[in-house]
Design a protein around this motif. Sequence first.
Motif, PDB file in Angstrom:
ATOM      1  N   VAL A  91      45.258  41.947  35.818  1.00 16.19           N
ATOM      2  CA  VAL A  91      44.424  42.986  36.419  1.00 16.19           C
ATOM      3  C   VAL A  91      44.597  42.904  37.924  1.00 16.19           C
ATOM      4  O   VAL A  91      44.488  41.824  38.513  1.00 16.19           O
ATOM      5  CB  VAL A  91      42.936  42.827  36.053  1.00 16.19           C
ATOM      6  CG1 VAL A  91      42.099  43.887  36.779  1.00 16.19           C
ATOM      7  CG2 VAL A  91      42.726  42.945  34.542  1.00 16.19           C
ATOM      8  N   ILE A  92      44.859  44.041  38.541  1.00  8.99           N
ATOM      9  CA  ILE A  92      44.991  44.102  39.996  1.00  8.99           C
ATOM     10  C   ILE A  92      44.414  45.428  40.453  1.00  8.99           C
ATOM     11  O   ILE A  92      44.668  46.472  39.853  1.00  8.99           O
ATOM     12  CB  ILE A  92      46.469  43.923  40.424  1.00  8.99           C
ATOM     13  CG1 ILE A  92      46.604  43.928  41.945  1.00  8.99           C
ATOM     14  CG2 ILE A  92      47.384  44.947  39.769  1.00  8.99           C
ATOM     15  CD1 ILE A  92      47.990  43.510  42.426  1.00  8.99           C
ATOM     16  N   GLY A  93      43.572  45.396  41.483  1.00  9.01           N
ATOM     17  CA  GLY A  93      42.880  46.606  41.909  1.00  9.01           C
ATOM     18  C   GLY A  93      43.181  47.000  43.332  1.00  9.01           C
ATOM     19  O   GLY A  93      43.459  46.157  44.181  1.00  9.01           O
ATOM     20  N   ILE A 309      36.088  47.882  45.888  1.00 13.23           N
ATOM     21  CA  ILE A 309      35.770  46.988  47.000  1.00 13.23           C
ATOM     22  C   ILE A 309      36.908  45.976  47.122  1.00 13.23           C
ATOM     23  O   ILE A 309      37.247  45.301  46.151  1.00 13.23           O
ATOM     24  CB  ILE A 309      34.429  46.279  46.770  1.00 13.23           C
ATOM     25  CG1 ILE A 309      33.322  47.318  46.576  1.00 13.23           C
ATOM     26  CG2 ILE A 309      34.103  45.352  47.933  1.00 13.23           C
ATOM     27  CD1 ILE A 309      33.139  48.279  47.734  1.00 13.23           C
ATOM     28  N   HIS A 310      37.451  45.826  48.321  1.00 18.06           N
ATOM     29  CA  HIS A 310      38.737  45.151  48.492  1.00 18.06           C
ATOM     30  C   HIS A 310      38.588  43.650  48.750  1.00 18.06           C
ATOM     31  O   HIS A 310      38.966  43.134  49.793  1.00 18.06           O
ATOM     32  CB  HIS A 310      39.532  45.806  49.621  1.00 18.06           C
ATOM     33  CG  HIS A 310      39.746  47.276  49.417  1.00 18.06           C
ATOM     34  ND1 HIS A 310      40.213  48.111  50.409  1.00 18.06           N
ATOM     35  CD2 HIS A 310      39.549  48.065  48.329  1.00 18.06           C
ATOM     36  CE1 HIS A 310      40.290  49.343  49.951  1.00 18.06           C
ATOM     37  NE2 HIS A 310      39.883  49.342  48.692  1.00 18.06           N
ATOM     38  N   ASN A 311      38.005  42.980  47.792  1.00 19.72           N
ATOM     39  CA  ASN A 311      37.938  41.519  47.799  1.00 19.72           C
ATOM     40  C   ASN A 311      37.657  41.073  46.371  1.00 19.72           C
ATOM     41  O   ASN A 311      37.723  41.881  45.438  1.00 19.72           O
ATOM     42  CB  ASN A 311      36.885  41.002  48.797  1.00 19.72           C
ATOM     43  CG  ASN A 311      35.510  41.626  48.619  1.00 19.72           C
ATOM     44  OD1 ASN A 311      35.006  41.723  47.495  1.00 19.72           O
ATOM     45  ND2 ASN A 311      34.890  42.051  49.708  1.00 19.72           N
ATOM     46  N   TYR A 312      37.338  39.799  46.192  1.00 21.11           N
ATOM     47  CA  TYR A 312      37.004  39.266  44.859  1.00 21.11           C
ATOM     48  C   TYR A 312      35.584  38.731  44.885  1.00 21.11           C
ATOM     49  O   TYR A 312      35.191  38.019  45.818  1.00 21.11           O
ATOM     50  CB  TYR A 312      37.970  38.141  44.481  1.00 21.11           C
ATOM     51  CG  TYR A 312      37.590  37.426  43.201  1.00 21.11           C
ATOM     52  CD1 TYR A 312      37.940  37.954  41.961  1.00 21.11           C
ATOM     53  CD2 TYR A 312      36.881  36.222  43.232  1.00 21.11           C
ATOM     54  CE1 TYR A 312      37.579  37.307  40.775  1.00 21.11           C
ATOM     55  CE2 TYR A 312      36.531  35.565  42.062  1.00 21.11           C
ATOM     56  CZ  TYR A 312      36.885  36.117  40.834  1.00 21.11           C
ATOM     57  OH  TYR A 312      36.536  35.467  39.678  1.00 21.11           O
ATOM     58  N   ALA A 329      37.337  43.062  41.638  1.00 20.12           N
ATOM     59  CA  ALA A 329      38.752  42.660  41.731  1.00 20.12           C
ATOM     60  C   ALA A 329      39.552  43.758  42.419  1.00 20.12           C
ATOM     61  O   ALA A 329      40.498  44.308  41.844  1.00 20.12           O
ATOM     62  CB  ALA A 329      39.313  42.359  40.347  1.00 20.12           C
ATOM     63  N   GLY A 330      39.164  44.091  43.661  1.00 17.67           N
ATOM     64  CA  GLY A 330      39.855  45.148  44.385  1.00 17.67           C
ATOM     65  C   GLY A 330      40.703  44.653  45.536  1.00 17.67           C
ATOM     66  O   GLY A 330      41.003  45.424  46.453  1.00 17.67           O
ATOM     67  N   GLY A 331      41.112  43.386  45.495  1.00 15.88           N
ATOM     68  CA  GLY A 331      41.876  42.825  46.606  1.00 15.88           C
ATOM     69  C   GLY A 331      43.373  42.874  46.415  1.00 15.88           C
ATOM     70  O   GLY A 331      44.083  41.992  46.895  1.00 15.88           O
ATOM     71  N   PRO A 458      47.222  35.401  57.616  1.00 18.08           N
ATOM     72  CA  PRO A 458      46.894  35.516  56.190  1.00 18.08           C
ATOM     73  C   PRO A 458      46.242  36.862  55.854  1.00 18.08           C
ATOM     74  O   PRO A 458      45.468  37.398  56.637  1.00 18.08           O
ATOM     75  CB  PRO A 458      45.911  34.369  55.961  1.00 18.08           C
ATOM     76  CG  PRO A 458      45.244  34.169  57.298  1.00 18.08           C
ATOM     77  CD  PRO A 458      46.281  34.498  58.328  1.00 18.08           C
ATOM     78  N   PHE A 459      46.573  37.376  54.640  1.00 20.65           N
ATOM     79  CA  PHE A 459      46.090  38.684  54.214  1.00 20.65           C
ATOM     80  C   PHE A 459      44.872  38.620  53.292  1.00 20.65           C
ATOM     81  O   PHE A 459      44.180  39.605  53.131  1.00 20.65           O
ATOM     82  CB  PHE A 459      47.212  39.440  53.490  1.00 20.65           C
ATOM     83  CG  PHE A 459      48.373  39.800  54.364  1.00 20.65           C
ATOM     84  CD1 PHE A 459      48.184  40.521  55.523  1.00 20.65           C
ATOM     85  CD2 PHE A 459      49.659  39.411  54.029  1.00 20.65           C
ATOM     86  CE1 PHE A 459      49.258  40.869  56.333  1.00 20.65           C
ATOM     87  CE2 PHE A 459      50.743  39.751  54.824  1.00 20.65           C
ATOM     88  CZ  PHE A 459      50.544  40.473  55.993  1.00 20.65           C
ATOM     89  N   PHE A 460      44.666  37.493  52.609  1.00 21.98           N
ATOM     90  CA  PHE A 460      43.522  37.330  51.705  1.00 21.98           C
ATOM     91  C   PHE A 460      43.511  38.383  50.595  1.00 21.98           C
ATOM     92  O   PHE A 460      42.501  39.042  50.346  1.00 21.98           O
ATOM     93  CB  PHE A 460      42.207  37.340  52.491  1.00 21.98           C
ATOM     94  CG  PHE A 460      42.103  36.206  53.464  1.00 21.98           C
ATOM     95  CD1 PHE A 460      41.913  34.909  53.017  1.00 21.98           C
ATOM     96  CD2 PHE A 460      42.207  36.437  54.825  1.00 21.98           C
ATOM     97  CE1 PHE A 460      41.834  33.852  53.921  1.00 21.98           C
ATOM     98  CE2 PHE A 460      42.124  35.388  55.728  1.00 21.98           C
ATOM     99  CZ  PHE A 460      41.936  34.095  55.275  1.00 21.98           C
ATOM    100  N   LYS A 461      44.636  38.534  49.912  1.00 25.86           N
ATOM    101  CA  LYS A 461      44.738  39.424  48.756  1.00 25.86           C
ATOM    102  C   LYS A 461      44.635  38.607  47.470  1.00 25.86           C
ATOM    103  O   LYS A 461      44.768  37.381  47.482  1.00 25.86           O
ATOM    104  CB  LYS A 461      46.042  40.215  48.785  1.00 25.86           C
ATOM    105  CG  LYS A 461      46.244  41.008  50.062  1.00 25.86           C
ATOM    106  CD  LYS A 461      45.056  41.883  50.366  1.00 25.86           C
ATOM    107  CE  LYS A 461      45.145  42.513  51.754  1.00 25.86           C
ATOM    108  NZ  LYS A 461      43.866  43.086  52.167  1.00 25.86           N
ATOM    109  N   CYS A 462      44.426  39.295  46.345  1.00 24.50           N
ATOM    110  CA  CYS A 462      44.233  38.552  45.101  1.00 24.50           C
ATOM    111  C   CYS A 462      44.532  39.424  43.892  1.00 24.50           C
ATOM    112  O   CYS A 462      44.612  40.657  43.987  1.00 24.50           O
ATOM    113  CB  CYS A 462      42.819  37.992  45.004  1.00 24.50           C
ATOM    114  SG  CYS A 462      41.525  39.248  45.104  1.00 24.50           S
TER     115      CYS A 462
END
Length: 501
Positions: A91-93, A309-312, A329-331, A458-462
Amino acid sequence: MSDSSRDTAEGAGWGTPEPGAYKGLMPNRVEKLSWLNPRTLWPARNGVLASWFGDPTGRTRDRWVEQRRAAGAPADAVVRRDDPDHFSFMVIGDTGEGDDPQYAVVPGFLKVSQDTKFAVLASDVVYPVGSAGDYGTKFYRPYRDYQAPVYAIPGNHDWYDDLQGFMGEFCDAPPPAPQAVPRRLSRAWLRSLLWHTPRPPDEQRLAEARQMRSAPAQQAVQPGPYWAIDAGPVRIIGIDTGLLGTIDAEQGRWLREVSEGDVPKILVTGSPLYVDAEHHPCDIEDGGTVDDIVRDPAHHYVAAIGGDIHNYQRYPVQVDGRTIQYVVAGGGGAFMHATHTIPPVSVARVGVSEDDFRCYPLRGDSLAFYSRLYGRRLHMRRFFTLTEGQARSVVAKRLGISPTRSQAEPAAVTLRTRLVASLLGAGRRPGPASRFRLPVRKTYTQLFSPGSATYSPPFFKCFLRLDVTPDSIRLRCFSATGNREQELEPPVEDEVTIPLP
């Protein structure tokens, strides 16, 4: 496995590590979006118009669904796969804008996703307005080496072109016939005068882009903008929350029907039900809410995963003696939404405390990220910029919580660090500059965040990997910083095992 951000500052991507190899995956020319540019803002006007003059997405969605059923899509919108009882999916958002942060996710995603059966994109597949012409660099190219099908639910940005790009690429659906002209001087007529309508794509370029994901193993045609997937021992249900974060009456009826039965279920939605320590149950047009359906014990939901929402974030909510995992899960690649603005979590009526809550990036890392961003944009680096240690310490003190990176040495909390934290809204608690906070949360989200994406780590994506067995689901959140170390061994930022009834 490499250190995570909970272990070390290096695990979060701070310091001077080796850059990742993701730039080699990018096209030679990358457009950098700015949401302060009128050429970007004007085509994305439909959300504002829908809130002013009424939201037409329910009727438009019904027309898309009727068209797909007439073309032979299953009437119940259920995809029945032949996955085994033990399988995995991704899953990736909110996957982004086709720039550095989106492509920085790809190497780790490909490594972790090996042997998975499919992936789900949870909201906002293509920025800024979901145009079919953007799918080449923002969908086909980044995920061309993922050798499994991709299903998706649309977000509000995908609706800015009336869903034509999304429906064409995921449902193989041509544009529906034009609607009748609304009654003159009605609200719908006024809305239609300003409504953004999609431009025809360059079909040759689009055909070339589709070749990047043309292998038989990558193919899937989903029944519509909302769907259910029967996969192994679980049912995954994706809903379309349109422009304004609600669902129409017909989709609500369908959701109730596909939620029936004893099979364990996972909801995927474009609008998370718990986010920033607040409950957003998601209204259904003819009454009730999506969360009413999720909480009903007869429906056997075990998780609800939302994008937008662009984080976890993760909230293990207690419902009638059982736990439902509510996840943000929008990161997946778009600009980062702050986590340092989230107050100490205490949702007593559902049994979620700060100790139960998880987020990525950590609040201190989020504050350090935004302090650098504002220092650069306001040309006040010496005043605004906080080290990760300073940000971690001031957030812990300001919110009254333990430092998450507990083995690290605490930094002194000075008047400057307190003032910067207050200006940037850390924890939203009263402080000396609370009246003069800079836009970080809602206003920043609407205007400044998209224009302030950074292009260096760092981008802090997930992204998430879910491993399913007949007895449980193992959910893991992996990070992507843009650094080489995290590309080779993506860190696990959060992990939970969900028992299946």
